[in-house]
Design an enzyme around this catalytic site. Structure first.
Site, PDB file in Angstrom:
ATOM      1  N   HIS A   1      46.207  38.131  32.500  1.00 40.85           N
ATOM      2  CA  HIS A   1      46.992  39.167  32.348  1.00 40.85           C
ATOM      3  C   HIS A   1      46.772  40.293  33.177  1.00 40.85           C
ATOM      4  CE1 HIS A   1      51.384  38.907  31.156  1.00 40.85           C
ATOM      5  NE2 HIS A   1      51.703  38.385  31.943  1.00 40.85           N
TER       6      HIS A   1
ATOM      7  N   GLU B   1      43.267  32.147  29.659  1.00 38.80           N
ATOM      8  CA  GLU B   1      44.588  32.940  31.368  1.00 38.80           C
ATOM      9  C   GLU B   1      44.577  34.133  31.103  1.00 38.80           C
ATOM     10  OE1 GLU B   1      48.288  31.253  31.512  1.00 38.80           O
ATOM     11  OE2 GLU B   1      47.534  29.591  32.348  1.00 38.80           O
TER      12      GLU B   1
ATOM     13  N   SER C   1      42.332  34.100  38.593  1.00 37.49           N
ATOM     14  CA  SER C   1      43.169  35.306  38.670  1.00 37.49           C
ATOM     15  C   SER C   1      42.200  36.186  39.986  1.00 37.49           C
ATOM     16  CB  SER C   1      42.633  36.662  37.953  1.00 37.49           C
ATOM     17  OG  SER C   1      43.428  37.720  38.448  1.00 37.49           O
TER      18      SER C   1
ATOM     19  N   GLU D   1      61.412  36.083  34.312  1.00 38.57           N
ATOM     20  CA  GLU D   1      59.811  35.331  33.325  1.00 38.57           C
ATOM     21  C   GLU D   1      60.448  36.193  32.329  1.00 38.57           C
ATOM     22  OE1 GLU D   1      55.892  36.044  34.651  1.00 38.57           O
ATOM     23  OE2 GLU D   1      56.659  35.888  36.718  1.00 38.57           O
TER      24      GLU D   1
ATOM     25  N   ASN E   1      38.191  28.560  31.110  1.00 38.17           N
ATOM     26  CA  ASN E   1      37.372  29.505  32.482  1.00 38.17           C
ATOM     27  C   ASN E   1      38.315  30.137  32.162  1.00 38.17           C
ATOM     28  OD1 ASN E   1      38.190  28.098  34.907  1.00 38.17           O
ATOM     29  ND2 ASN E   1      37.392  26.311  34.298  1.00 38.17           N
TER      30      ASN E   1
ATOM     31  N   HIS F   1      47.077  42.589  35.709  1.00 39.95           N
ATOM     32  CA  HIS F   1      47.809  42.973  36.574  1.00 39.95           C
ATOM     33  C   HIS F   1      49.232  43.825  35.960  1.00 39.95           C
ATOM     34  CE1 HIS F   1      46.358  42.011  40.831  1.00 39.95           C
ATOM     35  NE2 HIS F   1      45.409  42.637  40.241  1.00 39.95           N
TER      36      HIS F   1
ATOM     37  N   HIS G   1      49.230  32.945  41.925  1.00 38.59           N
ATOM     38  CA  HIS G   1      48.872  32.431  40.148  1.00 38.59           C
ATOM     39  C   HIS G   1      48.924  31.101  40.631  1.00 38.59           C
ATOM     40  CE1 HIS G   1      48.443  33.859  36.525  1.00 38.59           C
ATOM     41  NE2 HIS G   1      49.962  33.589  36.144  1.00 38.59           N
TER      42      HIS G   1
ATOM     43  N   TYR H   1      47.215  27.599  43.056  1.00 34.86           N
ATOM     44  CA  TYR H   1      46.040  27.936  43.359  1.00 34.86           C
ATOM     45  C   TYR H   1      45.939  27.761  45.338  1.00 34.86           C
ATOM     46  CZ  TYR H   1      45.688  28.301  37.917  1.00 34.86           C
ATOM     47  OH  TYR H   1      46.082  28.681  36.944  1.00 34.86           O
TER      48      TYR H   1
ATOM     49  N   ASP I   1      51.470  28.358  25.586  1.00 34.17           N
ATOM     50  CA  ASP I   1      50.763  26.933  26.331  1.00 34.17           C
ATOM     51  C   ASP I   1      50.424  25.954  25.121  1.00 34.17           C
ATOM     52  OD1 ASP I   1      51.359  27.492  29.051  1.00 34.17           O
ATOM     53  OD2 ASP I   1      49.750  28.784  29.524  1.00 34.17           O
TER      54      ASP I   1
END
Length: 766
Positions: free
Chosen positions: A114, A112, A564, A336, A524, A116, A63, A66, A136
């Site tokens: 999220h 982005e 992802s 987090e 994207n 799972h 994640h 990359y 962000d």
């Protein structure tokens, strides 16, 4: 990783790491491979401490690092021309992309995933996805203005979809509405492949003056590191290294979950105050550098700030405000917890910084400073628990050249065309087909979802769902605005990843232009299965090349995005879903083009573009026959560019009163939506030289249905002729009819269409 005796823990210091080189460590449980762990020891010249191991594990996760996609993502840089780069103020590698949109304004946007977390805990997973993408945007120095949410779920009538979808929608609504951010776009798509692995992608767009751009870097010896926002807790630990970087085992029911850590818990009211606090700090120029705390928490913020700076950094974990007792250094660094930011502040500005935070009742704590060394050093209880080169954590993770190969069955899939499928031919059959399609979950109205979102808060929303794109005003004095749209037909991508991704780009580009805005930039969210599957990596490689080549041809840069992987349950991967977001600029939002036709009798309906017999991956094949095979429609990006230029010109000159792109469901779907959104009747005319079925249900790209005032028809069609854009008269607006009449096919009352289009999701989820 916590000590068995939390009252008197053994502190795993760097000195102890040297003294106990063979101490077993749970690196496999943290998602690290044997060779990755060996490389960490090589970098440090010793084994890592528990805290260092936690940092490397989250920052080297799929994640964050990359590591399976970086090789292919470099292709974006190779295809970005100097002219495309000129449009960007910040691009790939920053928290979000930023483009100059004129008059001193800059716009930042990003999407982005999220995914799972939203399956494990739908409400909080989706809510914190919104919160993370908003931060962000905030970290770039911009005021967040609007959000959008491309969503994918399993079959609409599946029991687990009834668990996941309402929670996800409520989470998006609960967080975004409390922030006061309008939700102006997105998608809701259902498919069997997303059962057990929904996709919850979140987009945010924000605006700022060009001179207010902020980047994430820690420069200047002696500058202070200030953590501000919410306290740090135990929620979300392992989210990126375990939850977002691995495959669901197939048994994720309560009590049967595989390595599923706690999902972050969001507090939108804390974030709302944090936004205003940050904007005042920016306005008073009290910030040297800033980074939000999202995936990987403090591990990410400290290592990335230090890596992007010109020195080292020192952090004292004892100063971090906590909301849980006995947290270990590894837990503090990996948490987090939401609604947190990390700023670099000059010593002379610290008091003023703290005063602003106190004004907004935001907890702010000085936790360290920039040093003249080249290491990130972190202490806890007076002992050094981290001493690492920051770039090795943030930017020098492993890079894999995963095997990729065209799947053995791909040729068979493409050879399985729709030619053998029975097509409707009589008026009754065509009528029945239209009603079945418009009432199918993917084509039915998404009002059940969007009515839960506040689409017009703050009063600057100009267009929102169900319009082709969301449009928001960024400058009230001039009327300058931006449009955003997200799109992806994953069936097209499955049939041909290269062409299918370009079709996603083309549709999002077209949707923005259909509102009257000129497309200027792309983001994207590339959602795929396991990178360990060569077939999945082939899909990914083809999709990246398709998107990069397409953007180069259109002259719009990719400003950033998200990958992802591991979106699969057991061995079953989702359909490849590279969601493409396009940003457009409109000089005056009063010239925007609505989607629904108005009540001006006699306005002409014109179909722009060419219609071909193209049904591979179509809604008709999927809904009526359960078929997926053949090739997707051909894509012509030069035609898309021409179409966009004509739509924008028509908007500026007042020649178009309504417009709707043709995509899923073809002309039939576009007609139904235009009359229902506008609550106005129309009479449609089919061409004599083509099969009515093809005309109504083909999904050929590069087409838009426009309504043109009678006084502007000649001027508009002459412009199309001069530019070489095919068009034909497709009907007329008829407010008195109260129906959609398709010549020689059928007449549909607006009430009948409304029942079919609007009744599906409420029947499933109310």
């Amino acid at each position: 990783m916590a000590s068995p005796n939390v009252d008197t823990p053994v502190i795993d210091t760097t000195a102890r790491a040297v003294e106990t080189p063979d101490l077993p460590q749970p690196y496999v449980e943290l998602g690290l491979a044997d060779d990755e762990y060996a490389r960490i020891k090589e970098i440090l010249g010793r084994r890592p401490t528990e805290a260092e191991l936690a940092m490397y594990s989250v920052m080297w996760s799929e994640h964050c690092s990359y590591k399976s996609s970086k090789k292919h993502l470099s292709y974006f840089g190779k295809t970005t021309t100097p002219e495309m780069r000129e449009k960007m103020l910040a691009g790939i590698g920053e928290n979000a992309g930023v483009v100059d949109v004129g008059d001193g304004w800059a716009v930042t946007f990003k999407v982005e995933s999220h995914n799972h977390p939203s399956y494990v805990e739908p409400y909080q997973g989706a809510a914190t996805g919104v919160g993370g993408i908003v931060r962000d945007i905030l970290a770039m120095g911009a005021r967040p203005l609007a959000v959008a949410d491309p969503l994918r779920f399993g079959p609409a009538d599946a029991p687990d979809t009834r668990r996941v979808l309402p929670g996800v929608v409520a989470g998006i609504a609960g967080y975004g509405n409390c922030l006061g951010l309008p939700n102006i776009g997105g998608e809701v798509v259902f498919d069997e492949s997303y059962a057990g692995n929904p996709l919850v992608n979140a987009l945010c767009v924000g605006a700022m003056r060009v001179e207010d751009l902020h980047l994430a870097h820690a420069s200047g010896k002696g500058n202070k590191i200030i953590l501000f926002g919410a306290r740090t807790g135990l929620d979300g630990i392992g989210g990126v290294s375990v939850l977002a970087s691995d495959t669901f085992s197939g048994d994720e029911t309560a009590g049967g979950r595989k390595k599923l850590p706690s999902v972050q818990v969001g507090d939108p009211f804390t974030e709302k105050v944090l936004i205003e606090c940050c904007l005042e700090l920016f306005a008073k120029k009290l910030v040297v550098g800033i980074q939000d705390l999202g995936g990987a928490g403090l591990s990410c913020a400290t290592s990335e700030l230090a890596a992007a700076g010109d020195g080292g950094m020192y952090i004292d974990l004892d100063r971090v405000p906590l909301r849980a007792k006995n947290m270990t250094p590894a837990e503090i660094l990996s948490s987090e917890s939401q609604e947190r930011m990390c700023a670099v502040v000059a010593p002379s500005d610290v008091d003023a910084f703290m005063a602003v935070c106190e004004k907004w009742d935001v907890i702010a704590t000085e936790i360290g400073e920039v040093t003249d060394g080249d290491h990130l050093v972190i202490t806890w209880r007076g002992e050094t628990v981290v001493d690492v080169p920051p770039r090795t954590v943030a930017h020098q993770g492993p890079v894999y050249d995963r095997p990729y190969a065209r799947p053995a069955g791909q040729d068979t899939v493409q050879a399985n065309t729709t030619d053998s499928l029975a097509r409707p031919s009589t008026p009754d059959e065509l009528r029945d087909t239209l009603l079945k399609l418009v009432s199918s979950p993917n084509l039915a109205s998404k009002e059940w979802v969007t009515q839960q979102y506040d689409r017009y808060v703050r009063g600057n929303t100009v267009l929102a769902q169900p319009s082709d794109s969301g449009v928001i005003r960024i400058d009230e004095s001039t009327g300058r605005g931006v449009a955003v749209a997200t799109d992806c037909n994953s069936r097209f991508v499955y049939l041909d990843p290269y062409a299918g991704t370009q079709l996603a780009l083309a549709e999002a580009y077209r949707n923005v232009a259909t509102s009257g805005a000129m497309p200027v930039a792309v983001t994207n969210c590339l959602n795929f299965g396991s990178p360990r599957d060569p077939g999945v990596m082939w899909q990914f490689e083809r999709a990246v090349h398709g998107l990069a080549d397409g953007c180069a041809q259109l002259g719009v840069p990719v400003t950033g995005g998200n990958v992802s992987f591991y979106n699969q349950t057991g061995d079953t991967a989702i359909l490849p879903t590279p969601v493409v977001g396009v940003l457009g600029v409109i000089d005056d939002v009063t010239r925007r083009i609505p989607t629904g036709i108005g009540n001006e009798a006699g306005e002409t309906l014109l179909l722009l573009g060419d219609t071909h017999d193209e049904f591979g991956g179509s809604a008709w094949a999927h809904v009526i026959h359960g078929h997926l095979g053949g090739l997707p429609p051909k894509v012509d990006l030069e035609r898309e560019r021409l179409l966009a230029e004509i739509l924008v010109a028509g908007s500026r000159d007042g020649m178009i009163s309504a417009a709707h792109d043709l995509s899923d469901g073809g002309l039939a779907q576009a007609l139904v939506e235009m009359v229902l959104i506008g609550q106005c009747g129309a009479r449609a005319i089919l061409a004599d030289d083509q099969d009515p079925f093809v005309q109504l249900f083909s999904e050929s790209a590069g087409r838009v249905l426009v309504a043109v005032p009678r006084s502007e028809e000649l001027r508009f069609t002459e412009m199309c002729d001069a530019r070489g854009l095919p068009w034909r008269r497709a009907g007329v607006v008829d407010p008195e009819a109260g129906a959609l009449e398709i010549q020689d096919v059928a007449t549909f009352g607006l009430d009948e269409l409304s029942t079919a289009w609007e009744g599906t999701l409420p029947a499933l989820f109310d």
